[in-house]
Enzyme design. Structure first.
Site, PDB file in Angstrom:
ATOM      1  N   ASN A 110       0.821  -1.219   0.000  1.00 58.88           N
ATOM      2  CA  ASN A 110       0.000   0.000   0.000  1.00 58.88           C
ATOM      3  C   ASN A 110       0.856   1.270   0.000  1.00 58.88           C
ATOM      4  O   ASN A 110       0.582   2.211  -0.749  1.00 58.88           O
ATOM      5  CB  ASN A 110      -0.943   0.011   1.205  1.00 58.88           C
ATOM      6  N   THR A 155     -15.962  38.782 -31.279  1.00 59.23           N
ATOM      7  CA  THR A 155     -16.810  38.431 -30.134  1.00 59.23           C
ATOM      8  C   THR A 155     -18.052  37.822 -30.763  1.00 59.23           C
ATOM      9  O   THR A 155     -18.470  38.241 -31.853  1.00 59.23           O
ATOM     10  CB  THR A 155     -17.210  39.658 -29.292  1.00 59.23           C
ATOM     11  N   HIS A 156     -18.622  36.830 -30.126  1.00 56.23           N
ATOM     12  CA  HIS A 156     -19.777  36.095 -30.684  1.00 56.23           C
ATOM     13  C   HIS A 156     -19.475  35.527 -32.067  1.00 56.23           C
ATOM     14  O   HIS A 156     -20.371  35.373 -32.891  1.00 56.23           O
ATOM     15  CB  HIS A 156     -21.025  36.993 -30.775  1.00 56.23           C
ATOM     16  N   SER A 277      -8.592  13.081 -48.295  1.00 58.58           N
ATOM     17  CA  SER A 277      -9.820  12.295 -48.273  1.00 58.58           C
ATOM     18  C   SER A 277      -9.668  11.139 -49.252  1.00 58.58           C
ATOM     19  O   SER A 277      -9.022  11.279 -50.295  1.00 58.58           O
ATOM     20  CB  SER A 277     -10.990  13.188 -48.672  1.00 58.58           C
ATOM     21  N   ASN A 285      -7.437  18.019 -44.920  1.00 61.07           N
ATOM     22  CA  ASN A 285      -8.217  18.113 -43.679  1.00 61.07           C
ATOM     23  C   ASN A 285      -7.360  18.419 -42.453  1.00 61.07           C
ATOM     24  O   ASN A 285      -6.238  17.933 -42.351  1.00 61.07           O
ATOM     25  CB  ASN A 285      -8.968  16.803 -43.442  1.00 61.07           C
ATOM     26  N   GLU A 290      -8.556  18.369 -35.148  1.00 57.20           N
ATOM     27  CA  GLU A 290      -9.829  17.728 -34.784  1.00 57.20           C
ATOM     28  C   GLU A 290      -9.616  16.624 -33.746  1.00 57.20           C
ATOM     29  O   GLU A 290     -10.402  16.472 -32.807  1.00 57.20           O
ATOM     30  CB  GLU A 290     -10.512  17.156 -36.031  1.00 57.20           C
ATOM     31  N   TYR A 317      -6.590   2.157   2.690  1.00 57.22           N
ATOM     32  CA  TYR A 317      -6.480   1.632   1.336  1.00 57.22           C
ATOM     33  C   TYR A 317      -7.637   0.679   1.015  1.00 57.22           C
ATOM     34  O   TYR A 317      -8.056  -0.129   1.840  1.00 57.22           O
ATOM     35  CB  TYR A 317      -5.148   0.882   1.151  1.00 57.22           C
ATOM     36  N   GLN A 322      -6.818   0.932  -7.230  1.00 54.82           N
ATOM     37  CA  GLN A 322      -6.023   0.406  -8.338  1.00 54.82           C
ATOM     38  C   GLN A 322      -6.517   0.977  -9.671  1.00 54.82           C
ATOM     39  O   GLN A 322      -5.774   1.019 -10.643  1.00 54.82           O
ATOM     40  CB  GLN A 322      -6.126  -1.117  -8.327  1.00 54.82           C
ATOM     41  N   LYS A 325      -4.729   3.913 -12.000  1.00 53.97           N
ATOM     42  CA  LYS A 325      -3.566   3.845 -12.886  1.00 53.97           C
ATOM     43  C   LYS A 325      -3.892   3.964 -14.365  1.00 53.97           C
ATOM     44  O   LYS A 325      -3.352   4.828 -15.063  1.00 53.97           O
ATOM     45  CB  LYS A 325      -2.755   2.589 -12.600  1.00 53.97           C
TER      46      LYS A 325
HETATM   47  N1  ARG Z   1      -2.034  -3.020  -7.412  1.00 46.95           N
HETATM   48  C1  ARG Z   1      -2.383  -2.313  -6.225  1.00 46.95           C
HETATM   49  C2  ARG Z   1      -2.826  -0.893  -6.594  1.00 46.95           C
HETATM   50  O1  ARG Z   1      -2.570  -0.494  -7.678  1.00 46.95           O
HETATM   51  C3  ARG Z   1      -1.198  -2.257  -5.329  1.00 46.95           C
HETATM   52  C4  ARG Z   1      -1.514  -2.264  -3.876  1.00 46.95           C
HETATM   53  C5  ARG Z   1      -1.991  -3.568  -3.465  1.00 46.95           C
HETATM   54  N2  ARG Z   1      -2.321  -3.618  -2.119  1.00 46.95           N
HETATM   55  C6  ARG Z   1      -3.117  -4.555  -1.652  1.00 46.95           C
HETATM   56  N3  ARG Z   1      -3.341  -4.545  -0.402  1.00 46.95           N
HETATM   57  N4  ARG Z   1      -3.632  -5.462  -2.412  1.00 46.95           N
HETATM   58  O2  ARG Z   1      -3.441  -0.207  -5.842  1.00 46.95           O
END
Ligand code: ARG
Length: 459
Positions: A110, A155-156, A277, A285, A290, A317, A322, A325
């Site tokens: 953690n 403007t506008h 195109s 383009n 875009e 935690y 998780q 990420k």
């Molecule tokens: N893969 C977990 C995360 O991204 C890591 C921490 C895991 N901790 C646990 N107690 N399972 O948060």
């Protein structure tokens, strides 16, 4: 399936559960941060007498060999490990035996993952800052070059008053400058080290958290172990700051798309940054602009996702975290990619100066200045407004610009007009007379450019 925690279990994890739970497919990019953190951790453990010097050296050597082998491709991070922390630890034990089993003393995944994510974020905030700086340098170059490229200010989305391209670019300079300041704020606020917080309640080992923080370049340790393992504020701040960058890039892209349209024809996007195109041979383009505009939605989405994920999580935690990420990785890659591509497009774009100036003239952007001329010759502003309104109506009927009227035509509407009206309503005069701080006149722009130059040199 290599798990760190099998002792308490009597049955294998279901394969689907294992896959659902595992994070190796995306946290494998953390191997460098994970190893950097572990080296600092064991260095501190040895200093505190929790590990011997010999154990420390063996572990560090082992970790460095893993880093080298992953770097040069001789060791591959595979899905048989649950996460990057398990991968590094299992490989370390394979390589150095029993000493490797001591790496995780006084640590939990953690606080380990919290550290890895902060080390990653710090690097990426710095990378984003560099890309923003490059964009600012590009904008400053354009500002210096286009102080006499006159164009309509809107403007506008209606032509309003004449400005210069330098002034228009300067507006984006301010936006991206604030974006850089936000990156710096994030760095400063997040730069406290969570390592040593354990699972949630610290540890009984005499860790020197200040020392580890220092080894890893943090300003100090975090002050509450429960918060340390469950704080994701800095990621929300990063997603928010990146959303703002994307919003700015998206507005800018929208303008490039409009300027590139056949009707405006203010710019020509370089061939290297546009596409054709499959069916219409005449097309060129503005796909890059875009796509940048489109990808803003993706980054906003990541911000909303993480805010929603975090809102119901009790301390400390929980595995929900998780989810941070993939959202952050994708948003960072997207924002960096968009910044780099947009800057490249801007460096090579061509501005159609005469077309821009024509457009400013034909849009009566100098009407306010014609009224000011009358005011300067003693006509009350309200009357002047009415006179110029009649001039505009006359020009609209004849499909000409104010500048195209003869002096007789001017005088027929108001005898106050003299030969110097042409000078007074030329695009140059309209712009050059505007020299309040932040305005488009050359004197005002030169001051701003000097200030921005000093800012870029200092950072
Ligand atoms: N893969 C977990 C995360 O991204 C890591 C921490 C895991 N901790 C646990 N107690 N399972 O948060």
């Amino acid at each position: 399936m290599a798990q760190l925690w099998g002792g308490r279990f009597t049955k294998e994890t279901d394969k689907l559960v294992y896959n659902f739970n595992a994070s190796i497919s995306f946290d494998k990019c953390f191997y460098e941060q994970d190893i950097r953190g572990s080296i600092a951790h064991v260095t501190m453990l040895a200093k505190q007498g929790i590990l011997t010097e010999k154990e420390k050296e063996e572990i560090i050597e082992g970790l460095e060999s893993i880093r080298r082998d992953v770097d040069n491709g001789t060791l591959t991070i595979t899905d048989e490990y649950e996460d990057i922390h398990s991968f590094v630890e299992a490989n370390l034990i394979d390589r150095i035996g029993d000493a490797g089993k001591k790496l995780h003393t006084g640590r939990s995944r953690n606080d380990q993952v919290a550290l890895d994510m902060k080390l990653y974020t710090r690097d990426e905030v710095t990378a984003l800052d560099r890309l923003l700086k490059e964009l600012l340098e590009t904008l400053l170059t354009l500002m210096k070059k286009h102080m006499e490229t006159y164009m309509p200010g809107f403007t506008h989305l209606q032509k309003a008053q004449p400005i210069t391209l330098a002034h228009h670019m300067g507006a984006y300079f301010e936006m991206f400058k604030r974006d850089r300041q936000r990156m710096k704020d994030i760095y400063r606020r997040m730069n406290l080290c969570p390592l040593g917080s354990g699972a949630l309640a610290g540890t009984t080992y005499p860790l020197d958290r200040e020392y580890t923080a220092e080894l890893l370049g943090f300003d100090g340790p975090t002050l509450n172990s429960m918060d340390s393992v469950s704080d994701r504020d800095y990621l929300i701040e990063l997603l928010s700051a990146m959303s703002t960058v994307m919003m700015h890039l998206s507005r800018f892209s929208e303008e490039v798309i409009i300027w590139n349209s056949n009707e405006y024809n203010f710019v020509e996007i370089d061939d290297a940054y546009s596409t054709g195109s499959s069916i219409m041979p005449q097309k060129k383009n503005p796909d890059i602009a875009e796509l940048v505009r489109g990808k803003a939605g993706r980054v906003y989405g990541a911000l909303m996702s993480l805010l929603t994920t975090m809102k119901g999580i009790p301390l400390a935690y929980n595995k929900d975290m998780q989810e941070d990420k993939e959202l952050v990785f994708d948003a960072v890659d997207t924002t960096k990619g968009c910044l780099a591509l947009f800057t490249g497009m801007l460096k090579t774009i061509k501005f159609n100066k005469s077309r821009m100036e024509e457009s400013a003239k034909n849009g009566f952007t100098n009407a306010t200045d014609a009224a000011d001329y009358l005011v300067n010759h003693g006509v009350p502003f309200r009357d002047a407004h009415g006179i110029v309104g009649r001039l505009v109506l006359y020009c609209l009927e004849k499909k000409i610009a104010l500048d195209d009227m003869s002096l007789e035509e001017f005088k027929a509407i108001s005898p106050v007009f003299e030969e110097d009206i042409y000078e007074a309503i030329s695009m140059r005069t309209c712009v050059e007379m505007r020299n309040t701080i932040g305005a488009p006149g050359r004197a005002a722009m030169e001051d701003v450019i000097a200030a921005e130059e000093a800012y870029l040199a200092a950072e």
